[in-house]
Design a protein around this motif. Sequence first.
Motif, PDB file in Angstrom:
ATOM      1  N   LEU A  52       8.623  -2.683   8.853  1.00  0.00           N
ATOM      2  CA  LEU A  52       9.159  -3.946   9.366  1.00  0.00           C
ATOM      3  C   LEU A  52       8.070  -4.812   9.982  1.00  0.00           C
ATOM      4  CD1 LEU A  52      12.454  -2.566  10.944  1.00  0.00           C
ATOM      5  CD2 LEU A  52      12.155  -3.696   8.713  1.00  0.00           C
ATOM      6  N   LYS A  53       7.160  -4.196  10.711  1.00  0.00           N
ATOM      7  CA  LYS A  53       6.064  -4.943  11.348  1.00  0.00           C
ATOM      8  C   LYS A  53       5.180  -5.626  10.302  1.00  0.00           C
ATOM      9  CE  LYS A  53       2.274  -4.467  14.635  1.00  0.00           C
ATOM     10  NZ  LYS A  53       1.515  -3.578  15.512  1.00  0.00           N
ATOM     11  N   VAL A  54       4.837  -4.886   9.250  1.00  0.00           N
ATOM     12  CA  VAL A  54       3.979  -5.458   8.205  1.00  0.00           C
ATOM     13  C   VAL A  54       4.720  -6.564   7.451  1.00  0.00           C
ATOM     14  CG1 VAL A  54       2.842  -4.935   6.001  1.00  0.00           C
ATOM     15  CG2 VAL A  54       2.436  -3.492   8.009  1.00  0.00           C
ATOM     16  N   LEU A  55       5.971  -6.344   7.128  1.00  0.00           N
ATOM     17  CA  LEU A  55       6.741  -7.386   6.449  1.00  0.00           C
ATOM     18  C   LEU A  55       6.790  -8.656   7.297  1.00  0.00           C
ATOM     19  CD1 LEU A  55       9.647  -5.250   4.981  1.00  0.00           C
ATOM     20  CD2 LEU A  55       7.863  -6.459   3.682  1.00  0.00           C
ATOM     21  N   GLU A  56       7.062  -8.506   8.581  1.00  0.00           N
ATOM     22  CA  GLU A  56       7.096  -9.669   9.466  1.00  0.00           C
ATOM     23  C   GLU A  56       5.744 -10.366   9.526  1.00  0.00           C
ATOM     24  OE1 GLU A  56       8.551  -8.111  13.181  1.00  0.00           O
ATOM     25  OE2 GLU A  56      10.631  -8.154  12.500  1.00  0.00           O
ATOM     26  N   SER A  57       4.661  -9.589   9.552  1.00  0.00           N
ATOM     27  CA  SER A  57       3.325 -10.183   9.660  1.00  0.00           C
ATOM     28  C   SER A  57       2.972 -11.029   8.434  1.00  0.00           C
ATOM     29  CB  SER A  57       2.263  -9.107   9.893  1.00  0.00           C
ATOM     30  OG  SER A  57       2.010  -8.371   8.715  1.00  0.00           O
ATOM     31  N   PHE A  58       3.562 -10.716   7.275  1.00  0.00           N
ATOM     32  CA  PHE A  58       3.317 -11.491   6.060  1.00  0.00           C
ATOM     33  C   PHE A  58       4.453 -12.474   5.774  1.00  0.00           C
ATOM     34  CE2 PHE A  58       0.484  -7.848   5.196  1.00  0.00           C
ATOM     35  CZ  PHE A  58      -0.675  -8.536   4.880  1.00  0.00           C
ATOM     36  N   ALA A 114       3.772   6.202   5.275  1.00  0.00           N
ATOM     37  CA  ALA A 114       4.409   6.899   6.391  1.00  0.00           C
ATOM     38  C   ALA A 114       3.808   8.272   6.621  1.00  0.00           C
ATOM     39  CB  ALA A 114       5.912   7.009   6.162  1.00  0.00           C
ATOM     40  N   ALA A 115       3.064   8.783   5.643  1.00  0.00           N
ATOM     41  CA  ALA A 115       2.447  10.111   5.776  1.00  0.00           C
ATOM     42  C   ALA A 115       1.085  10.050   6.466  1.00  0.00           C
ATOM     43  CB  ALA A 115       2.286  10.754   4.405  1.00  0.00           C
ATOM     44  N   VAL A 116       0.583   8.854   6.700  1.00  0.00           N
ATOM     45  CA  VAL A 116      -0.730   8.705   7.327  1.00  0.00           C
ATOM     46  C   VAL A 116      -0.642   9.087   8.793  1.00  0.00           C
ATOM     47  CG1 VAL A 116      -2.490   7.009   8.009  1.00  0.00           C
ATOM     48  CG2 VAL A 116      -1.534   6.973   5.696  1.00  0.00           C
ATOM     49  N   GLU A 117      -1.582   9.925   9.196  1.00  0.00           N
ATOM     50  CA  GLU A 117      -1.665  10.309  10.601  1.00  0.00           C
ATOM     51  C   GLU A 117      -2.875   9.627  11.211  1.00  0.00           C
ATOM     52  OE1 GLU A 117      -1.332  14.483  11.238  1.00  0.00           O
ATOM     53  OE2 GLU A 117       0.298  14.687   9.793  1.00  0.00           O
ATOM     54  N   GLY A 118      -2.811   9.413  12.502  1.00  0.00           N
ATOM     55  CA  GLY A 118      -3.910   8.753  13.188  1.00  0.00           C
ATOM     56  C   GLY A 118      -3.374   7.728  14.161  1.00  0.00           C
ATOM     57  N   SER A 119      -4.219   6.762  14.444  1.00  0.00           N
ATOM     58  CA  SER A 119      -3.840   5.723  15.405  1.00  0.00           C
ATOM     59  C   SER A 119      -2.833   4.765  14.778  1.00  0.00           C
ATOM     60  CB  SER A 119      -5.082   4.940  15.837  1.00  0.00           C
ATOM     61  OG  SER A 119      -5.565   4.167  14.749  1.00  0.00           O
ATOM     62  N   ASP A 120      -2.208   3.966  15.612  1.00  0.00           N
ATOM     63  CA  ASP A 120      -1.278   2.957  15.111  1.00  0.00           C
ATOM     64  C   ASP A 120      -1.991   1.977  14.182  1.00  0.00           C
ATOM     65  OD1 ASP A 120       0.796   4.144  16.444  1.00  0.00           O
ATOM     66  OD2 ASP A 120       1.071   2.536  17.914  1.00  0.00           O
ATOM     67  N   ILE A 121      -3.240   1.675  14.467  1.00  0.00           N
ATOM     68  CA  ILE A 121      -4.013   0.766  13.608  1.00  0.00           C
ATOM     69  C   ILE A 121      -4.190   1.384  12.220  1.00  0.00           C
ATOM     70  CG2 ILE A 121      -6.304  -0.260  13.264  1.00  0.00           C
ATOM     71  CD1 ILE A 121      -6.367  -0.708  16.322  1.00  0.00           C
ATOM     72  N   PHE A 127       0.216   0.797   5.712  1.00  0.00           N
ATOM     73  CA  PHE A 127       1.369  -0.003   5.303  1.00  0.00           C
ATOM     74  C   PHE A 127       0.926  -1.320   4.671  1.00  0.00           C
ATOM     75  CE2 PHE A 127       3.836   3.064   7.561  1.00  0.00           C
ATOM     76  CZ  PHE A 127       5.089   3.005   6.978  1.00  0.00           C
ATOM     77  N   VAL A 128      -0.137  -1.911   5.196  1.00  0.00           N
ATOM     78  CA  VAL A 128      -0.671  -3.138   4.609  1.00  0.00           C
ATOM     79  C   VAL A 128      -1.158  -2.860   3.180  1.00  0.00           C
ATOM     80  CG1 VAL A 128      -2.547  -4.839   4.741  1.00  0.00           C
ATOM     81  CG2 VAL A 128      -1.222  -4.283   6.788  1.00  0.00           C
TER      82      VAL A 128
END
Length: 175
Positions: A52-58, A114-121, A127-128
């Motif tokens: 949702l965040k990525v969709l909103e950003s674009f 969604a399988a990526v682990e790590g920081s929010d960035i 997702f981008v």
Amino acid sequence: MADRIYNVLFLCTGNSARSILAESILRKDGGEHFRAFSAGSHPKGRVNPFALKVLESFDYPTDGFRSKSWEEFTGPDAPVMDFVFTVCDDAAGETCPVWPGQPMTAHWGIPDPAAVEGSDIQKEAAFVTAFRYLKTRIEVFTALPLKSLDTIALGTKLREIGQSEGATFPRPSAA
């Protein structure tokens, strides 16, 4: 005479990330020629917040999305699909329901953000990347001259789209 509207279903296992991204992209970029849907074989029950965040950003739509089962699209009251695309390898390897109307199908697998682990960035970056791969595939798809392609040529084009940059491929199931 009005142009035909094509129904397109994007499938993933969880219906929380890739299929949601694809549905939103086609909703906006498909104009008046496509109606987009998404579903999962084992829905997570919620949409991934990074999707949702990525969709909103674009500036893509995020309203009304929910994680739902592909069973919603098999009943007599379901819209008849013209195209069904799997966007994750697990869903491509599963036995899908019989879709009313015998839609054209293809696998457009990309890595699961969604399988990526790590920081929010790092998660958001995944997702981008998924968004961009799906946007490219959908741009090519919506530019196809659907009315003038025969079934074999169209099937070939749909499979070629699925093999573009970032493609993943389902693992053969164990016999």
